[in-house]
Design an enzyme around this catalytic site. Structure first.
Site, PDB file in Angstrom:
ATOM      1  N   GLU A  95       0.835  -1.331   0.710  1.00 14.49           N
ATOM      2  CA  GLU A  95      -0.352  -0.021  -0.095  1.00 14.49           C
ATOM      3  C   GLU A  95       0.994   1.169   0.054  1.00 14.49           C
ATOM      4  OE1 GLU A  95      -3.233   0.520   3.461  1.00 14.49           O
ATOM      5  OE2 GLU A  95      -3.774  -1.911   3.235  1.00 14.49           O
TER       6      GLU A  95
HETATM    7  P1  P53 Z   1      -7.793   5.729   4.379  1.00 13.60           P
HETATM    8  C1  P53 Z   1      -4.445   5.121   8.837  1.00 13.60           C
HETATM    9  C2  P53 Z   1      -6.360   4.935   9.454  1.00 13.60           C
HETATM   10  C3  P53 Z   1      -6.768   3.844   8.576  1.00 13.60           C
HETATM   11  C4  P53 Z   1      -6.637   2.872   8.099  1.00 13.60           C
HETATM   12  O1  P53 Z   1      -6.117   4.998   4.592  1.00 13.60           O
HETATM   13  C5  P53 Z   1      -4.837   2.238   7.576  1.00 13.60           C
HETATM   14  C6  P53 Z   1      -3.828   4.038   8.049  1.00 13.60           C
HETATM   15  C7  P53 Z   1      -2.894   3.823   7.540  1.00 13.60           C
HETATM   16  O2  P53 Z   1      -1.920   3.556   8.409  1.00 13.60           O
HETATM   17  O3  P53 Z   1      -4.162   1.747   7.183  1.00 13.60           O
HETATM   18  C8  P53 Z   1      -4.760   1.674   5.429  1.00 13.60           C
HETATM   19  O4  P53 Z   1      -8.242   5.004   4.186  1.00 13.60           O
HETATM   20  C9  P53 Z   1      -5.650   0.749   5.776  1.00 13.60           C
HETATM   21  C10 P53 Z   1      -6.469   0.470   3.900  1.00 13.60           C
HETATM   22  C11 P53 Z   1      -6.460   1.706   4.353  1.00 13.60           C
HETATM   23  C12 P53 Z   1      -5.408   2.388   4.196  1.00 13.60           C
HETATM   24  O5  P53 Z   1      -4.722   2.814   5.193  1.00 13.60           O
HETATM   25  O6  P53 Z   1      -7.708   5.556   5.983  1.00 13.60           O
HETATM   26  O7  P53 Z   1      -4.793  -1.031   5.192  1.00 13.60           O
HETATM   27  O8  P53 Z   1      -7.644  -0.051   4.796  1.00 13.60           O
HETATM   28  O9  P53 Z   1      -8.272   1.857   3.473  1.00 13.60           O
HETATM   29  C13 P53 Z   1      -6.001   4.516   3.446  1.00 13.60           C
HETATM   30  O10 P53 Z   1      -6.812   7.072   4.319  1.00 13.60           O
END
Ligand code: P53
Length: 474
Positions: free
Chosen positions: A372
């Site tokens: 990611e």
């Molecule tokens: P979003 C932060 C908060 C929640 C999930 O995040 C997160 C993170 C980042 O460290 O982890 C990953 O959607 C996760 C995905 C997520 C992506 O970060 O809050 O594995 O599911 O969508 C991005 O912008």
């Protein structure tokens, strides 16, 4: 020079942020379905507000998401058009076991993923499957307390067995738990845990973490037994901690922050609890209860490779420094004055990716996989419906450059790179639709309106070129 010929370029998504169709195909309800958007989301995902069903006062964005459930053929065709070598996706546990403790899996759910893998094969895209991406059946939370209960290991392995057997010919690369360290920051989202008044939250979290670590090791064993070709990886939310200043207290605090995250990978990759964790957890009285045999399981069945998400570095100051806090992320961080920030207040630090790659590789000496990395931003289609997302191209270009340096100059062994996310989807942290990551725009708006039509953004054509040239043309 350059990236290895078989470098795995692609994109990554998670079932609940993408699929929708939560009441279709005999699917059961999961923790991530009942996390609302809006002001209550953060306390729900943190386990500080109990919410185990949908009510009519909240919006539940996962219910429809971007309806991949009905659009997956079109979406995978677009991934194919970009030239993806790999597509990282997750399985919705409750499509396979709607309650979680059934003896027999739900055939309709299995068929859905079978169709997905069939589409992938058409375009020579190899799937990389996250077994649990923030996903736990609500029934198992109600009846067993989610991952606070050791019984979860059994149910999780039942899921694994079905997947490893049924998809033996389709999938050889697996990740056991998405961002396993997230259990410390968002335990309801990460592990189906909400807290009771007055209990020791750290104890609950580390006990649950222990069960996930044992489950991960046993899944690794099972994957290898069922198909010796299988490669199993761990997955953690990475991003090195920088000391706010060279004051030793800041350096120390940064080291503690890194250890808190590496703890999980230390166990999954080295096969034992690191001494710093043993000492500190014991001192706090929160060292998990272990069964006889657990230590051996952890030692015997370590992962084949290490994957992680990287969005940004963290900046850590010792308490009492009076620094400004960065906003918007579940990970606490001081504001790093040398970096620029995204629309959501996340720092942008490409060199930090190279630093992280080096630190993780130094520590474990196993192949790495960036599963990611991406930029959540507001996208505004122009009068022709075209999104000119130069900011996203810029973000990805700089991160890919940094990763290239890590491979070419530093000798880091890297299997691949899957951006988050190739198509717009629901944000995990905020539940918003307007925080977009995709190369593919989805006409779905924050208020739920929109045609769900897909269209290519400028970054779509850019990423296609990157893959075509194996990262030479950025
Ligand atoms: P979003 C932060 C908060 C929640 C999930 O995040 C997160 C993170 C980042 O460290 O982890 C990953 O959607 C996760 C995905 C997520 C992506 O970060 O809050 O594995 O599911 O969508 C991005 O912008």
């Amino acid at each position: 020079m350059g990236f290895p010929k078989n470098f795995l370029w692609g994109g990554a998504t998670a079932a609940n942020q993408l699929e929708g169709g939560v009441f279709e195909g005999g699917r059961g309800l999961a923790n991530v379905d009942v996390c609302p958007s809006g002001a209550d989301r953060s306390s729900v995902i943190a386990g500080h507000r109990k919410m185990l069903k949908m009510d009519d006062k909240h919006e539940y964005p996962a219910a429809e998401a971007v309806d991949f459930y009905h659009h997956f053929r079109e979406d995978i065709r677009l991934f194919g058009e970009m030239g993806f070598k790999v597509y990282r996706l997750s399985i919705a546990w409750t499509r396979i076991f709607p309650n979680g403790d059934e003896q027999e899996p739900n055939e309709e759910g299995l068929r859905f993923y079978e169709e997905i893998f069939k589409e992938c094969r058409k375009y020579h895209i190899q799937p990389l499957v996250t077994i649990s991406h923030f996903d736990c059946p609500v029934y198992l939370i109600e009846k067993y307390g989610g991952w606070r209960n050791r019984e979860m290991i059994r149910f999780y392995l039942r899921l694994c067995e079905v997947l490893f057997t049924r998809f033996k010919d389709d999938v050889t690369h697996w990740l056991t738990f998405n961002e396993i360290n997230m259990i410390l920051h968002a335990p309801f989202m990460g592990a189906g845990i909400y807290f009771k008044d007055g209990e020791n939250e750290e104890q609950v979290k580390y006990q649950a973490a222990h069960y996930e670590l044992v489950a991960s090791a046993l899944a690794t064993r099972m994957a290898h037994e069922i198909n010796p070709e299988n490669k199993v990886g761990c997955m953690f939310a990475a991003g090195s901690a920088y000391p706010y200043t060279c004051r030793p207290e800041d350096v120390w605090e940064a080291l503690l922050t890194d250890q808190e995250n590496y703890f999980f990978v230390d166990v999954q990759s080295r096969g034992y609890y690191p001494s710093y964790a043993v000492k500190r957890l014991q001192k706090k009285g929160v060292f998990p209860v272990m069964d006889a045999g657990d230590a051996e399981i952890l030692r015997e069945y370590t992962v084949d490779f290490i994957s992680f998400s990287y969005y940004n570095s963290r900046c850590i100051a010792a308490p009492g420094g009076g620094q400004e806090e960065a906003e918007g992320n579940l990970f606490k961080s001081a504001k790093n004055p040398y970096l620029s920030y995204s629309d959501w207040g996340w720092p942008i630090d490409p060199l930090g990716l190279r630093i992280t790659l080096n630190q993780v590789y130094d520590r474990y000496q196993k192949p790495l996989f960036i599963v990611e990395n991406g930029l959540g931003a507001f996208d505004e289609p122009d009068e022709n419906g075209y999104v000119v997302d130069d900011y996203r191209i810029e973000y990805l270009r700089e991160h890919i450059r940094a990763m290239k340096d890590a491979v070419e100059e530093d000798g880091v062994e890297l299997m691949g790179y899957t951006s988050w996310a190739p198509i717009d989807l629901i944000s995990a942290g905020s539940g918003e639709m307007k925080k977009r990551y995709g190369f593919i725009y989805v006409d779905k708006q924050e208020d739920g309106s929109g045609t769900l039509a897909r269209s290519r953004k400028k970054s779509f054509y850019w990423y296609k070129k990157v893959i075509e040239t194996n990262g030479e043309e950025l």
